[in-house]
Design a protein around this motif. Structure first.
Motif, short mmCIF file in Angstrom:
data_model
loop_
_atom_site.label_atom_id
_atom_site.label_comp_id
_atom_site.label_asym_id
_atom_site.label_seq_id
_atom_site.Cartn_x
_atom_site.Cartn_y
_atom_site.Cartn_z
N LYS A 83 0.83 -1.21 0.00
CA LYS A 83 0.00 0.00 0.00
C LYS A 83 0.86 1.26 0.00
O LYS A 83 0.53 2.26 -0.64
CB LYS A 83 -0.94 0.00 1.21
N GLU A 84 1.99 1.18 0.71
CA GLU A 84 2.92 2.31 0.72
C GLU A 84 3.51 2.57 -0.66
O GLU A 84 3.92 3.68 -0.97
CB GLU A 84 4.04 2.06 1.74
N GLN A 85 3.56 1.52 -1.48
CA GLN A 85 4.06 1.66 -2.85
C GLN A 85 2.98 2.19 -3.80
O GLN A 85 3.22 2.34 -4.99
CB GLN A 85 4.56 0.31 -3.38
N GLY A 86 1.79 2.44 -3.27
CA GLY A 86 0.70 2.96 -4.08
C GLY A 86 -0.09 1.88 -4.80
O GLY A 86 -0.85 2.17 -5.73
N LEU A 87 0.06 0.63 -4.36
CA LEU A 87 -0.65 -0.49 -4.99
C LEU A 87 -1.85 -0.89 -4.15
O LEU A 87 -1.87 -0.73 -2.93
CB LEU A 87 0.30 -1.69 -5.15
N HIS A 88 -2.88 -1.43 -4.81
CA HIS A 88 -4.01 -1.99 -4.11
C HIS A 88 -3.67 -3.44 -3.77
O HIS A 88 -3.10 -4.16 -4.60
CB HIS A 88 -5.27 -1.91 -4.97
N VAL A 89 -4.02 -3.87 -2.57
CA VAL A 89 -3.57 -5.18 -2.09
C VAL A 89 -4.74 -5.96 -1.49
O VAL A 89 -5.63 -5.38 -0.87
CB VAL A 89 -2.49 -5.03 -1.00
N LEU A 90 -4.69 -7.29 -1.67
CA LEU A 90 -5.72 -8.15 -1.09
C LEU A 90 -5.12 -9.50 -0.74
O LEU A 90 -4.40 -10.10 -1.55
CB LEU A 90 -6.88 -8.34 -2.08
N GLU A 91 -5.40 -9.98 0.46
CA GLU A 91 -5.03 -11.35 0.84
C GLU A 91 -6.08 -12.30 0.28
O GLU A 91 -7.27 -12.01 0.34
CB GLU A 91 -5.01 -11.50 2.37
N MET A 92 -5.63 -13.43 -0.25
CA MET A 92 -6.61 -14.38 -0.77
C MET A 92 -6.06 -15.79 -0.84
O MET A 92 -4.85 -16.02 -0.66
CB MET A 92 -7.11 -13.94 -2.15
N ASN A 93 -6.95 -16.73 -1.10
CA ASN A 93 -6.60 -18.12 -1.33
C ASN A 93 -7.34 -18.55 -2.58
O ASN A 93 -8.54 -18.81 -2.53
CB ASN A 93 -7.01 -18.98 -0.12
N ALA A 94 -6.65 -18.57 -3.71
CA ALA A 94 -7.30 -18.86 -4.99
C ALA A 94 -7.88 -20.27 -5.02
O ALA A 94 -8.88 -20.52 -5.70
CB ALA A 94 -6.29 -18.69 -6.13
N ARG A 95 -7.30 -21.18 -4.27
CA ARG A 95 -7.76 -22.57 -4.29
C ARG A 95 -9.16 -22.71 -3.67
O ARG A 95 -10.01 -23.41 -4.19
CB ARG A 95 -6.76 -23.46 -3.54
N THR A 96 -9.38 -22.00 -2.56
CA THR A 96 -10.67 -22.09 -1.89
C THR A 96 -11.62 -20.96 -2.27
O THR A 96 -12.81 -21.02 -1.99
CB THR A 96 -10.50 -22.06 -0.36
N GLY A 97 -11.06 -19.91 -2.87
CA GLY A 97 -11.87 -18.75 -3.23
C GLY A 97 -11.98 -17.72 -2.13
O GLY A 97 -12.64 -16.68 -2.30
N ALA A 98 -11.30 -17.95 -0.99
CA ALA A 98 -11.34 -16.99 0.11
C ALA A 98 -10.75 -15.66 -0.34
O ALA A 98 -9.63 -15.60 -0.85
CB ALA A 98 -10.55 -17.54 1.31
N GLY A 99 -11.50 -14.59 -0.13
CA GLY A 99 -11.05 -13.26 -0.52
C GLY A 99 -11.53 -12.82 -1.89
O GLY A 99 -11.46 -11.64 -2.24
N ALA A 100 -12.03 -13.78 -2.69
CA ALA A 100 -12.40 -13.48 -4.08
C ALA A 100 -13.54 -12.47 -4.19
O ALA A 100 -13.59 -11.66 -5.12
CB ALA A 100 -12.77 -14.76 -4.82
N LYS A 101 -14.45 -12.49 -3.22
CA LYS A 101 -15.61 -11.59 -3.29
C LYS A 101 -15.20 -10.13 -3.21
O LYS A 101 -15.93 -9.25 -3.68
CB LYS A 101 -16.59 -11.92 -2.16
N ALA A 102 -14.04 -9.86 -2.62
CA ALA A 102 -13.60 -8.48 -2.46
C ALA A 102 -12.89 -7.94 -3.71
O ALA A 102 -12.63 -6.74 -3.79
CB ALA A 102 -12.67 -8.37 -1.25
N ILE A 103 -12.58 -8.82 -4.66
CA ILE A 103 -11.79 -8.39 -5.81
C ILE A 103 -12.55 -7.39 -6.68
O ILE A 103 -11.98 -6.40 -7.15
CB ILE A 103 -11.35 -9.61 -6.64
N GLN A 104 -13.84 -7.63 -6.89
CA GLN A 104 -14.61 -6.74 -7.75
C GLN A 104 -14.58 -5.30 -7.23
O GLN A 104 -14.36 -4.35 -7.98
CB GLN A 104 -16.06 -7.22 -7.86
N GLY A 105 -14.77 -5.14 -5.93
CA GLY A 105 -14.72 -3.81 -5.34
C GLY A 105 -13.34 -3.19 -5.45
O GLY A 105 -13.20 -1.98 -5.67
N LEU A 106 -12.32 -4.03 -5.31
CA LEU A 106 -10.94 -3.54 -5.40
C LEU A 106 -10.63 -3.08 -6.82
O LEU A 106 -9.94 -2.08 -7.03
CB LEU A 106 -9.98 -4.66 -4.99
#
Length: 296
Positions: A83-106
């Motif tokens: 985030k300090e580098q000016g990037l948008h960041v998200l923790e996720m687990n692609a295998r289970t889909g955890a975090g995927a719902k937040a990607i659209q908003g990001l």
């Protein structure tokens, strides 16, 4: 065990780097957004150093994939770092889909300026075009497959389609450019090569697995020495040198898991493979192999 052989092998990378980079330079002109997957256990080592330059005029998202395998404090620190580098960041687990719902908003947040420019020009509902990038074994294919799903159709009549690339319409506001090319990072530091070998981003056939396991033991003992007790019932011998302690741990793992060759000799290769696989699968617990303060 030949340490020099192991070190030499870790300097290897595929020779198609230039071709892949040229392909990326052409494809990146077609997109608004670059979604970069990194392995949360080694977020910096698993980044391709060319991405910052190639995507400098694009919106950027970094997905800390396999975040469930990295320790929570490491995830927090890396999220803050990016985030300090000016990037948008998200923790996720692609295998289970955890975090995927937040990607659209990001995506909407990362491309806010682009969407606003379109609106002022009278262009509404034009989807954001995104490209997914990532080195081998960070979960790029898993992410694309789980995020896109089987029902998503290719969209025709777009730049890139005629070049054999595939545009996937995820929904009315997002299209994904699925490209076959994967860039491999150029690395000169031995530690970077080792971290990539630990997570399986290098071809195991070119690795001396016993040496890799000994390096791995030395590496994690500095922060996670308790895992040897938790997983194998082995106390880390603090009184020994790093080298002797690592060999002791590997031999004890072989003993506890009955890794022997004919004649009763210790099967270092089998014990080493078992240890590395336990790490990669998460059976050793949540481990982060690099922190911002250590490598930046």
């Amino acid at each position: 065990m030949d340490t020099n052989t192991a070190n030499a092998n870790l300097n290897w990378y595929p020779g198609h780097m230039t071709k892949a980079k040229r392909m990326m330079q052409e494809e990146i002109k077609l997109v608004d957004l670059v979604i970069e997957l990194v392995d949360a256990r080694v977020p910096l080592s698993s980044r391709n150093p060319d991405i910052d330059e190639l995507g400098k005029n694009k919106s950027r998202i970094v997905l800390l994939n396999k975040a469930d395998l990295a320790d929570e404090e490491g995830n927090r620190r890396w999220t803050a770092y990016f985030k300090e580098q000016g990037l948008h960041v998200l923790e996720m687990n692609a295998r289970t889909g955890a975090g995927a719902k937040a990607i659209q908003g990001l995506v909407q947040s990362a491309c806010k300026e682009k969407i606003e420019r379109d609106r002022k020009r009278g262009i509404v509902n034009r989807p954001v075009r995104a490209m997914v990038v990532g080195i081998p074994n960070v979960g790029k294919s898993t992410f694309i497959n789980s995020f896109a799903g089987r029902a998503c159709a290719k969209t025709g009549n777009k730049p890139g389609v005629t070049k054999g690339k595939q545009w996937i319409r995820l929904n009315k506001s997002l299209e994904l450019l699925d490209t076959p090319g994967i860039l491999w990072p150029k690395f000169s530091e031995r530690e970077v090569g080792l971290r990539l070998a630990y997570i399986g981003s290098m071809n195991d056939e070119i690795i001396v697995i016993q040496e890799l396991a000994l390096d791995f033991i030395r590496h994690i003992a500095k922060r996670y020495s308790q895992v040897f007790s938790d997983r194998y019932g082995i106390q880390y011998p603090e009184a020994l040198s790093e080298e002797k302690a690592a060999l002791y741990i590997l031999e004890e793992i072989a003993e506890s898991r009955k890794c022997y060759m004919k004649g009763g000799e210790v099967d270092y290769e089998k014990a080493a493979s078992l240890l590395i696989e336990d790490f990669r699968s998460g059976r050793l617990g949540r481990i982060t192999l690099e922190f911002p303060q250590d490598v930046v």
